[in-house]
Design a protein around this motif. Structure first.
Motif, PDB file in Angstrom:
ATOM      1  N   LEU A 187       0.842  -1.194   0.000  1.00 60.41           N
ATOM      2  CA  LEU A 187       0.000   0.000   0.000  1.00 60.41           C
ATOM      3  C   LEU A 187       0.878   1.245   0.000  1.00 60.41           C
ATOM      4  CD1 LEU A 187      -3.083   0.732   0.240  1.00 60.41           C
ATOM      5  CD2 LEU A 187      -2.665   1.036   2.687  1.00 60.41           C
ATOM      6  N   THR A 188       0.617   2.146  -0.949  1.00 56.85           N
ATOM      7  CA  THR A 188       1.327   3.420  -0.995  1.00 56.85           C
ATOM      8  C   THR A 188       0.296   4.554  -1.011  1.00 56.85           C
ATOM      9  OG1 THR A 188       1.379   3.641  -3.413  1.00 56.85           O
ATOM     10  CG2 THR A 188       3.123   2.319  -2.388  1.00 56.85           C
ATOM     11  N   ALA A 189       0.796   5.773  -0.832  1.00 53.10           N
ATOM     12  CA  ALA A 189      -0.104   6.928  -0.828  1.00 53.10           C
ATOM     13  C   ALA A 189      -0.874   7.046  -2.133  1.00 53.10           C
ATOM     14  CB  ALA A 189       0.692   8.206  -0.566  1.00 53.10           C
ATOM     15  N   ARG A 190      -0.272   6.610  -3.237  1.00 48.45           N
ATOM     16  CA  ARG A 190      -0.941   6.690  -4.545  1.00 48.45           C
ATOM     17  C   ARG A 190      -2.144   5.759  -4.633  1.00 48.45           C
ATOM     18  NH1 ARG A 190       4.409   6.237  -5.846  1.00 48.45           N
ATOM     19  NH2 ARG A 190       4.099   4.072  -6.488  1.00 48.45           N
ATOM     20  N   ASP A 191      -2.204   4.780  -3.739  1.00 48.02           N
ATOM     21  CA  ASP A 191      -3.289   3.792  -3.772  1.00 48.02           C
ATOM     22  C   ASP A 191      -4.519   4.243  -2.998  1.00 48.02           C
ATOM     23  OD1 ASP A 191      -1.620   2.021  -5.186  1.00 48.02           O
ATOM     24  OD2 ASP A 191      -0.750   1.279  -3.319  1.00 48.02           O
ATOM     25  N   LEU A 192      -4.457   5.420  -2.393  1.00 49.88           N
ATOM     26  CA  LEU A 192      -5.566   5.909  -1.584  1.00 49.88           C
ATOM     27  C   LEU A 192      -6.200   7.125  -2.236  1.00 49.88           C
ATOM     28  CD1 LEU A 192      -3.101   4.971   0.638  1.00 49.88           C
ATOM     29  CD2 LEU A 192      -5.066   5.198   2.106  1.00 49.88           C
ATOM     30  N   LEU A 193      -7.409   7.439  -1.786  1.00 47.93           N
ATOM     31  CA  LEU A 193      -8.111   8.611  -2.312  1.00 47.93           C
ATOM     32  C   LEU A 193      -9.004   9.179  -1.221  1.00 47.93           C
ATOM     33  CD1 LEU A 193      -8.838  10.385  -4.827  1.00 47.93           C
ATOM     34  CD2 LEU A 193     -10.749   8.816  -5.206  1.00 47.93           C
ATOM     35  N   ILE A 194      -9.003  10.517  -1.098  1.00 47.05           N
ATOM     36  CA  ILE A 194      -9.904  11.216  -0.184  1.00 47.05           C
ATOM     37  C   ILE A 194     -10.993  11.906  -1.001  1.00 47.05           C
ATOM     38  CG2 ILE A 194     -10.147  13.081   1.491  1.00 47.05           C
ATOM     39  CD1 ILE A 194      -7.320  12.682   2.368  1.00 47.05           C
ATOM     40  N   ILE A 195     -12.244  11.662  -0.635  1.00 45.44           N
ATOM     41  CA  ILE A 195     -13.346  12.461  -1.158  1.00 45.44           C
ATOM     42  C   ILE A 195     -13.543  13.593  -0.156  1.00 45.44           C
ATOM     43  CG2 ILE A 195     -15.774  12.514  -1.820  1.00 45.44           C
ATOM     44  CD1 ILE A 195     -14.150  10.791  -3.659  1.00 45.44           C
ATOM     45  N   SER A 196     -13.165  14.816  -0.550  1.00 46.41           N
ATOM     46  CA  SER A 196     -13.188  15.935   0.389  1.00 46.41           C
ATOM     47  C   SER A 196     -14.288  16.921   0.007  1.00 46.41           C
ATOM     48  CB  SER A 196     -11.831  16.653   0.410  1.00 46.41           C
ATOM     49  OG  SER A 196     -11.543  17.187  -0.857  1.00 46.41           O
ATOM     50  N   PRO A 197     -14.809  17.687   0.985  1.00 43.63           N
ATOM     51  CA  PRO A 197     -15.931  18.590   0.713  1.00 43.63           C
ATOM     52  C   PRO A 197     -15.574  19.797  -0.147  1.00 43.63           C
ATOM     53  CG  PRO A 197     -15.211  18.799   3.001  1.00 43.63           C
ATOM     54  CD  PRO A 197     -14.489  17.620   2.428  1.00 43.63           C
ATOM     55  N   ASN A 198     -14.348  20.295  -0.049  1.00 41.33           N
ATOM     56  CA  ASN A 198     -13.934  21.433  -0.878  1.00 41.33           C
ATOM     57  C   ASN A 198     -12.411  21.543  -0.832  1.00 41.33           C
ATOM     58  OD1 ASN A 198     -13.212  23.213   1.477  1.00 41.33           O
ATOM     59  ND2 ASN A 198     -15.424  23.062   1.844  1.00 41.33           N
ATOM     60  N   LYS A 199     -11.854  22.412  -1.678  1.00 41.07           N
ATOM     61  CA  LYS A 199     -10.406  22.522  -1.796  1.00 41.07           C
ATOM     62  C   LYS A 199      -9.769  23.192  -0.582  1.00 41.07           C
ATOM     63  CE  LYS A 199     -10.051  22.324  -6.818  1.00 41.07           C
ATOM     64  NZ  LYS A 199      -9.384  20.993  -6.744  1.00 41.07           N
ATOM     65  N   VAL A 200     -10.506  24.093   0.069  1.00 46.39           N
ATOM     66  CA  VAL A 200      -9.975  24.733   1.274  1.00 46.39           C
ATOM     67  C   VAL A 200      -9.752  23.680   2.358  1.00 46.39           C
ATOM     68  CG1 VAL A 200     -10.489  26.336   3.156  1.00 46.39           C
ATOM     69  CG2 VAL A 200     -10.939  27.005   0.807  1.00 46.39           C
ATOM     70  N   PHE A 201     -10.735  22.808   2.548  1.00 48.16           N
ATOM     71  CA  PHE A 201     -10.606  21.748   3.543  1.00 48.16           C
ATOM     72  C   PHE A 201      -9.465  20.804   3.165  1.00 48.16           C
ATOM     73  CE2 PHE A 201     -11.724  17.508   5.148  1.00 48.16           C
ATOM     74  CZ  PHE A 201     -11.808  17.784   6.503  1.00 48.16           C
ATOM     75  N   ALA A 202      -9.363  20.474   1.885  1.00 50.48           N
ATOM     76  CA  ALA A 202      -8.282  19.587   1.438  1.00 50.48           C
ATOM     77  C   ALA A 202      -6.923  20.206   1.743  1.00 50.48           C
ATOM     78  CB  ALA A 202      -8.423  19.308  -0.055  1.00 50.48           C
ATOM     79  N   ASP A 203      -6.803  21.513   1.552  1.00 53.16           N
ATOM     80  CA  ASP A 203      -5.553  22.207   1.865  1.00 53.16           C
ATOM     81  C   ASP A 203      -5.297  22.215   3.374  1.00 53.16           C
ATOM     82  OD1 ASP A 203      -3.294  24.185   1.275  1.00 53.16           O
ATOM     83  OD2 ASP A 203      -4.578  25.390   2.575  1.00 53.16           O
ATOM     84  N   TYR A 204      -6.361  22.402   4.144  1.00 52.80           N
ATOM     85  CA  TYR A 204      -6.234  22.474   5.606  1.00 52.80           C
ATOM     86  C   TYR A 204      -5.668  21.174   6.186  1.00 52.80           C
ATOM     87  CZ  TYR A 204      -7.747  22.836  10.499  1.00 52.80           C
ATOM     88  OH  TYR A 204      -7.791  22.855  11.877  1.00 52.80           O
ATOM     89  N   ILE A 205      -6.074  20.038   5.627  1.00 57.36           N
ATOM     90  CA  ILE A 205      -5.633  18.746   6.176  1.00 57.36           C
ATOM     91  C   ILE A 205      -4.382  18.214   5.484  1.00 57.36           C
ATOM     92  CG2 ILE A 205      -8.007  18.161   6.802  1.00 57.36           C
ATOM     93  CD1 ILE A 205      -8.052  16.199   4.446  1.00 57.36           C
TER      94      ILE A 205
END
Length: 740
Positions: free
Chosen positions: A278-296
């Protein structure tokens, strides 16, 4: 006991930092060597490219790639060592393992999953000691193995043996190692704060380490990025992070329970546990918006892992619909509800948000399978193909999506003509045959079939375009689900783990789509009380109906806000499950002003006070984007700019305000980053974020009156960590009128 006193601990820390420094020097030497060898190999390959055979060239290229990979690994190792130099560890346990029947005992570090057993050596500084002695285990953000002495000096927080630090106090303890359960006794437990290589604090377990350290961490100022919580993980959180058995884990967490952070630490644990597959490329986050994605975005890199890909649910929809359909965004849907509530609009959303709607959609698909295809007799050149044969072949391939069967039926008819009439159809004849069989479908238009679904339901009023041919947001994923069931879709097979945040904002139909697209393990998290659209929200119980193999857990402790702020938010929307950590602070204020101009001046004064405070972040949270833009213009005295950019400044930019205001950053649906300082935003965009100070303006009876208004107000108030102020210049909302 090893390192009994704080002074001994400080000397030992200096020793380890010296070893880390030596290790960095060794890595630098290795990188220099890899670089030199790589250049030599490249030069040799270039100079001898005409005289080398294919096998020799292949071998040389393989050697070059190997050196490059080794160099990259060394650079990554250097970065981990640098982080350890700043703070080598945050905890320690001394563990005395039980003796086996023959009097032997395993070594304390034997339970980690490290290639080459890097985490499996004894961590005892004196080189092993006698059987039955308690061995000190220092726990940090990464492991550190002393190559010269071949022993572990620091254990990664994700190693099995490290789990005891989070799960046990002094006394009996155990952990699951690859070789089986290891049991014993924890005889010492300490927690440290080490900053830039200097020990600032050391606490013994008898002083309630967890509470003291946690309170101090919670009191710290917030930043523009989410931080890791490895030093303060609680027992219930640790169980979620280390869960390996649930194919789908649904986390229902109250506001401020740290559910997103826990989910990201769970991802870091899984990347550590299954590093070979398992690598980071094998995962995916469904995020609510780009600001939240940047925050985390900072959490996983802090933990030594690569940032994992993220995608918004609407970007996914656009991809699945292949650009053939236009649709309203979720933000537009919520904004319409806030500005122009409409009973019919609400009724359409509510109907499509329930699990029963998914059931009816499946029933309709079954109906189409039976009724949307009417086979006819066919004349293929001089060959007669009866309708019965065509129908039989259509039903034979019932395991395929309806429209996918067309190709198979054409192939079967072609084969029948070849077999029975000894004639091979030419390309033009096959195309004509395909066209004739396609006409046997009553309709092949997804748009038409979706509209007819509501006629079939005898509820045609439940379908309405948002504008011209633009679908309402509530119709987007039902449309996608129908399309996938009728046309098929390959799915995202490369994704091995899916993380879905803000689960309450997705309907059962959306989860049914995600289940088909991502046949992998999933972590799904959210809070049913924090829906920005209560007319179209989902509970963990409904999600479990979609995923039959799912397990659900609850997080009920709220850590973000002070006890006073948490209690205030409970007046707006009571949550019987929520247990606020008793970290005390100022009482929230609700202030009344005689005019909107006075209220604006008050907000300006709050910004000025923020600039003089030790706090780092402030959120001014309005109900709608229009209100945020209007207040932003007044505060910055740059209304002309707001108009010029069409309702919101470009992402990541702030405008210096006059009269003592700080730079204010206006967040909009197109914003991509969260800036430090003052952020002007809406409850919708602020969801998932946190601020040291929050001001919620315009909390009037007119502005906050409906069920969705109530949800927005609750979300806004629960963003505050240390200070919360609400203001109004008209009759205040009933949602905050109840006595304390």
């Amino acid at each position: 006991m090893f390192n009994r006193t704080e002074e001994e601990e400080r000397r030992y820390l200096d020793t380890i930092i010296e070893k880390l420094d030596d290790a960095i020097d060794q890595v630098d030497e290795n990188v220099s060597r890899y670089s030199k060898e790589l250049q030599e190999h490249k030069t040799y390959l270039w100079e001898n490219k005409t005289g080398m055979d294919a096998a020799e060239k292949g071998s040389m290229r393989e050697s070059i790639n190997s050196k490059a990979i080794s160099g990259e690994a060394a650079v990554a190792m250097k970065e981990r060592l640098r982080k350890l130099m700043r703070s080598p560890w945050f905890g320690r346990i001394d563990f005395r393992e039980d003796r086996d029947a023959d009097g032997s005992s395993g070594q304390a570090g034997s339970g980690a999953w490290e290639s080459g057993s890097r985490e499996s050596g004894s961590s005892q500084p004196d080189g092993g000691g006698q059987r039955g002695n308690a061995e000190p285990v220092y726990i940090g953000i990464h492991s550190f193995h002393d190559e010269k002495e071949n022993r572990n000096l620091i254990h990664d927080w994700r190693a099995p043996i490290s789990g005891m630090f989070y799960d046990y106090e002094l006394g009996r303890a155990g952990y699951e190692a690859p070789s089986g359960l290891k049991t014993g006794e924890i005889t010492c437990k300490r927690q440290y704060r080490i900053h830039e290589g200097e020990m600032e604090m050391m606490l013994e377990s008898g002083m309630h380490i967890r509470d003291d350290i946690l309170q101090e961490e919670l009191s710290r100022a917030a930043d523009d990025k989410m931080k890791n919580i490895v030093a303060t993980i609680q027992r219930d959180q640790n169980a979620i992070i280390r869960n390996e058995t649930s194919p789908v884990l649904v986390i229902q967490g109250v506001a401020g329970s740290g559910k997103t952070s826990i989910a990201l630490h769970r991802i870091a644990f899984l990347l550590y546990r299954y590093k070979e597959s398992l690598t980071a490329r094998d995962l995916l986050i469904i995020s609510p918006n780009k600001v939240f994605a940047d925050y985390i975005s900072n959490v996983l890199p802090e933990l030594g892992e690569d940032t994992i890909p993220e995608m918004g649910i609407e970007a996914l929809a656009m991809e699945l619909l292949e650009g053939k359909f236009t649709f309203q965004s979720f933000f537009e849907q919520v904004n319409r509800l806030l500005q122009k509530p409409d009973d019919a609009f609400i009724a359409r959303m509510r109907f499509k948000a329930g699990y029963d709607f998914l059931t009816r959609l499946n029933d309709y698909i079954g109906y189409l399978e039976r009724e949307n295809f009417a086979a006819n007799d066919m004349q293929v050149r001089q060959s007669f193909v009866p309708a019965r044969f065509v129908r039989e072949k259509y039903l034979f391939y019932r395991h395929l999506p309806m429209f996918k069967r067309l190709t198979e039926v054409v192939r079967e008819v072609t084969e029948k003509v070849r077999r029975d009439f000894r004639y091979e159809l030419k390309a033009a004849e096959k195309n004509k045959l395909r066209s004739e069989i396609r006409k046997m479908y009553r309709s092949t238009s997804i748009r038409v079939l979706y509209r007819e679904f509501y006629t079939w339901l005898e509820r045609p009023e439940l379908f309405k375009y948002a504008a011209k041919t633009t679908f309402e947001y509530a119709d987007v994923y039902p449309l996608i689900y129908l399309k996938m069931r009728l046309e098929g879709y390959g799915g995202y097979r490369r994704v091995k783990h899916l993380l879905v945040d803000e689960m309450q904002d997705y309907t059962p139909v959306q989860y049914a789509v995600l289940a088909r697209l991502f046949p992998c393990n999933k972590t799904i998290l959210g809070d049913a009380r924090q829906s920005v659209n209560p007319y179209s929200s989902t509970t963990s119980e409904e999600i479990l109906r979609v995923f039959s193999d799912a397990d659900a857990v609850k997080l009920v402790k709220s850590y973000r806000s002070t006890w006073e702020i948490a209690r205030f938010a409970q007046r707006i929307s009571a949550d019987a499950d929520l247990v606020a950590v008793e970290r005390h602070g100022e009482e929230p204020q609700v202030l009344s002003f005689g005019s909107s101009a006075e209220e604006v001046e008050f907000v300006r004064g709050e910004i000025a006070a923020f600039r003089e405070s030790p706090h780092r972040s402030m959120g001014i949270i309005c109900k709608t984007q229009r209100q945020a833009e209007k207040l932003y213009g007044k505060l910055t005295e740059r209304r002309d700019m707001v108009d010029a950019v069409g309702g919101g400044e470009p992402a990541g930019r702030g405008v210096p305000g006059g009269n003592g205001t700080a730079d204010i950053h206006l967040l909009s649906p197109g914003s991509a980053t969260l800036s430090s300082g003052v952020n002007m935003t809406t409850a919708h965009l602020a969801k998932g974020l946190e601020f040291d100070r929050v001001v919620v303006p315009q909390v009037t009876a007119k502005n906050y009156a409906t069920e969705i208004d109530k949800s927005m107000l609750y979300i806004a108030c629960t963003r505050a960590m240390h200070r919360l102020t609400l203001s109004h210049s008209g009759p205040r909302s009933d949602f905050i009128s109840a006595p304390l």
